[in-house]
Design a protein around this motif. Structure first.
Motif, PDB file in Angstrom:
ATOM      1  N   ASN A 291     -14.597  31.153 -20.755  1.00 45.23           N
ATOM      2  CA  ASN A 291     -13.676  31.107 -21.892  1.00 45.23           C
ATOM      3  C   ASN A 291     -13.710  32.419 -22.670  1.00 45.23           C
ATOM      4  O   ASN A 291     -12.664  32.935 -23.097  1.00 45.23           O
ATOM      5  N   THR A 295     -10.453  34.794 -23.019  1.00 45.52           N
ATOM      6  CA  THR A 295     -10.009  35.061 -24.387  1.00 45.52           C
ATOM      7  C   THR A 295      -9.971  36.563 -24.640  1.00 45.52           C
ATOM      8  O   THR A 295      -9.031  37.082 -25.246  1.00 45.52           O
ATOM      9  N   ASP A 356     -13.059  18.310 -27.554  1.00 43.52           N
ATOM     10  CA  ASP A 356     -13.465  19.611 -27.011  1.00 43.52           C
ATOM     11  C   ASP A 356     -12.276  20.389 -26.458  1.00 43.52           C
ATOM     12  O   ASP A 356     -12.222  21.618 -26.572  1.00 43.52           O
ATOM     13  N   LEU A 357     -11.317  19.697 -25.850  1.00 43.60           N
ATOM     14  CA  LEU A 357     -10.104  20.376 -25.396  1.00 43.60           C
ATOM     15  C   LEU A 357      -9.344  20.966 -26.583  1.00 43.60           C
ATOM     16  O   LEU A 357      -8.825  22.089 -26.518  1.00 43.60           O
ATOM     17  N   TRP A 358      -9.320  20.236 -27.682  1.00 49.78           N
ATOM     18  CA  TRP A 358      -8.658  20.718 -28.899  1.00 49.78           C
ATOM     19  C   TRP A 358      -9.386  21.930 -29.471  1.00 49.78           C
ATOM     20  O   TRP A 358      -8.759  22.889 -29.915  1.00 49.78           O
ATOM     21  N   ARG A 359     -10.719  21.900 -29.424  1.00 51.33           N
ATOM     22  CA  ARG A 359     -11.509  23.044 -29.921  1.00 51.33           C
ATOM     23  C   ARG A 359     -11.207  24.311 -29.117  1.00 51.33           C
ATOM     24  O   ARG A 359     -11.076  25.391 -29.688  1.00 51.33           O
ATOM     25  N   VAL A 360     -11.109  24.166 -27.801  1.00 57.78           N
ATOM     26  CA  VAL A 360     -10.794  25.329 -26.968  1.00 57.78           C
ATOM     27  C   VAL A 360      -9.407  25.855 -27.310  1.00 57.78           C
ATOM     28  O   VAL A 360      -9.192  27.068 -27.430  1.00 57.78           O
ATOM     29  N   LYS A 361      -8.460  24.949 -27.493  1.00 57.64           N
ATOM     30  CA  LYS A 361      -7.093  25.354 -27.833  1.00 57.64           C
ATOM     31  C   LYS A 361      -7.044  26.079 -29.180  1.00 57.64           C
ATOM     32  O   LYS A 361      -6.245  26.997 -29.380  1.00 57.64           O
ATOM     33  N   GLN A 362      -7.930  25.690 -30.097  1.00 56.06           N
ATOM     34  CA  GLN A 362      -7.967  26.298 -31.430  1.00 56.06           C
ATOM     35  C   GLN A 362      -8.766  27.592 -31.474  1.00 56.06           C
ATOM     36  O   GLN A 362      -8.919  28.191 -32.536  1.00 56.06           O
ATOM     37  N   GLY A 363      -9.301  28.019 -30.338  1.00 55.17           N
ATOM     38  CA  GLY A 363     -10.018  29.286 -30.302  1.00 55.17           C
ATOM     39  C   GLY A 363     -11.518  29.179 -30.160  1.00 55.17           C
ATOM     40  O   GLY A 363     -12.231  30.177 -30.238  1.00 55.17           O
ATOM     41  N   ASP A 364     -12.033  27.947 -29.974  1.00 57.62           N
ATOM     42  CA  ASP A 364     -13.472  27.766 -29.726  1.00 57.62           C
ATOM     43  C   ASP A 364     -14.328  28.341 -30.850  1.00 57.62           C
ATOM     44  O   ASP A 364     -15.352  28.997 -30.612  1.00 57.62           O
ATOM     45  N   SER A 370     -15.725  24.752 -25.071  1.00 62.93           N
ATOM     46  CA  SER A 370     -15.833  25.161 -23.663  1.00 62.93           C
ATOM     47  C   SER A 370     -17.209  24.841 -23.098  1.00 62.93           C
ATOM     48  O   SER A 370     -17.331  24.379 -21.952  1.00 62.93           O
TER      49      SER A 370
END
Length: 391
Positions: A291, A295, A356-364, A370
């Protein structure tokens, strides 16, 4: 009298505290006529929340977690307030075993410049193995050209905030001149292992002085980051799962490990539990690194480099693997959310993965989705292979 200031966020168990005590014994042995005072400065990051913003202003424009951690350690050391263990001193001042002490030293000696000039960083070894001596020489020159921006300003501001003056012996003009006049292969031998070939010249001087233990100490790194791994510190993919950023982070992971790990251990045995933990740690690190890499590709210049250097720390990937493996095995069981809300295990699993998928989408940010998803991947593979035999 010389005050030796050692900052620890893990008390007596911290590797740097253990090294400090060992170093104190060596100094007392080779120079018993001098009075050495080891000031043990213990701190918890969770107790420094009110100081964090001030420290961020001191380290600016640096803003990585690593810069903040280094800045905090220097700031606490400059304050000089800690405990002296009378039993480890070669003299006694107060008549008691341990006593509180605040150093009144106005000058602090800082080791900046040693790694940059003597090939002490993992990236130096990577550069040498990939491209040879000339490339290593260029990399070390680059480090010295930017040390004032990367390190010295940050360090000086954190130390002078307590009215102390920082001095850098390894950046003395005569030291720099001497090292520049020496062949690089006399300064370092990166064909030899860590703790021997890196900073070879300094290790040889330490041996001549009788500091045999200090002469073989390797440089440590525990946090996982793309920069650490590409610099050759692959072990951080596992060691990062055995430490945490703060107490809250530790408690949450250990609660999950206790309740769900206990069940997995009872059903499948302690060895299986350990292997699941390690698998979750490794895959969590892999997903975190992947990730970070993708990024960084969308960023440019210093922002991309900063993204690759952001470290991750904690057992979240490992504990998430154990949690989700339990849920895969027992989807119809009841999990008490926040200790008192009964929720079907399958729903908890869906919420965990969705979050966790939402966290990755928001930039981790802050919490690494991730890394958690890496743990989920490990759990799904183990479940598919050993429980369902689909693989």
């Amino acid at each position: 009298t010389i005050d030796l200031l050692n900052v620890s966020f893990d008390g007596v168990s911290a590797p740097d505290r253990i090294s400090a005590l060992s170093g104190l014994n060596e100094l007392q042995r080779i120079s018993s006529s001098r009075r050495w005072r080891l000031v043990e400065i213990d701190a918890k990051l969770s107790n420094l929340t009110s100081e964090i913003e001030h420290l961020k202003s001191l380290i600016y424009p640096s803003e990585t977690y690593m810069d903040l951690n280094i800045g905090i350690a220097l700031w606490l050391a400059a304050n000089g307030e800690g405990v002296v263990n009378g039993n480890s001193s070669n003299y006694h001042e107060s008549g008691c075993c341990s006593y509180k002490y605040k150093s009144d030293a106005r000058i602090l000696l800082v080791g900046s410049g040693a790694d940059e000039q003597c090939a002490g960083y993992g990236r130096h070894r990577t550069k040498y193995k990939a491209c040879g001596w000339a490339a290593l020489d260029e990399e070390m020159k680059l480090d010295m050209h930017r040390i004032w921006k990367r390190n010295l300003g940050r360090d000086d501001r954190c130390i002078s905030d307590h009215g102390k003056e920082a001095r850098f012996p390894f950046l003395d003009e005569d030291v720099i001149k001497c090292l520049l006049e020496m062949p690089l292969w006399e300064i370092a031998n990166l064909d030899e292992p860590s703790g021997k070939g890196d900073k070879k010249i300094l290790r040889e001087v330490a041996k001549l002085l009788g500091l045999d233990g200090a002469a073989v100490l390797p440089k440590r790194a525990i946090q996982i980051s793309m920069a650490n791994v590409t610099d050759g510190r692959v072990h951080t993919m596992i060691t990062s799962a055995f430490s945490h950023m703060n107490t809250e982070h530790l408690i949450k992971n250990m609660i999950a490990l206790y309740f769900f790990g206990n069940s997995i251990g009872n059903y499948f045995g302690p060895r299986f539990l350990l292997e699941m933990y390690i698998a979750g740690a490794v895959t969590g690190s892999i997903f975190y690194l992947a990730n970070s890499f993708f990024t960084a590709r969308s960023l440019k210049g210093t922002e991309a480099k900063r993204c690759l250097s952001i470290p991750g720390l904690g057992a979240s990937g490992a504990t998430n693997a154990i949690l989700l493996f339990y849920i895969f095995c027992f989807p119809n069981s009841t999990v008490f959310l926040h200790f008192f809300i009964p929720v079907p295990a399958a729903l908890v699993g869906a919420l965990v993965i969705g979050t966790d998928l939402w966290r990755v989408k928001q930039g981790d940010k802050h919490v690494s989705g991730s890394c958690h998803l890496g743990g989920a991947f490990a759990a799904s593979v183990v479940y598919a292979k050993f429980i369902k035999h689909w693989i």
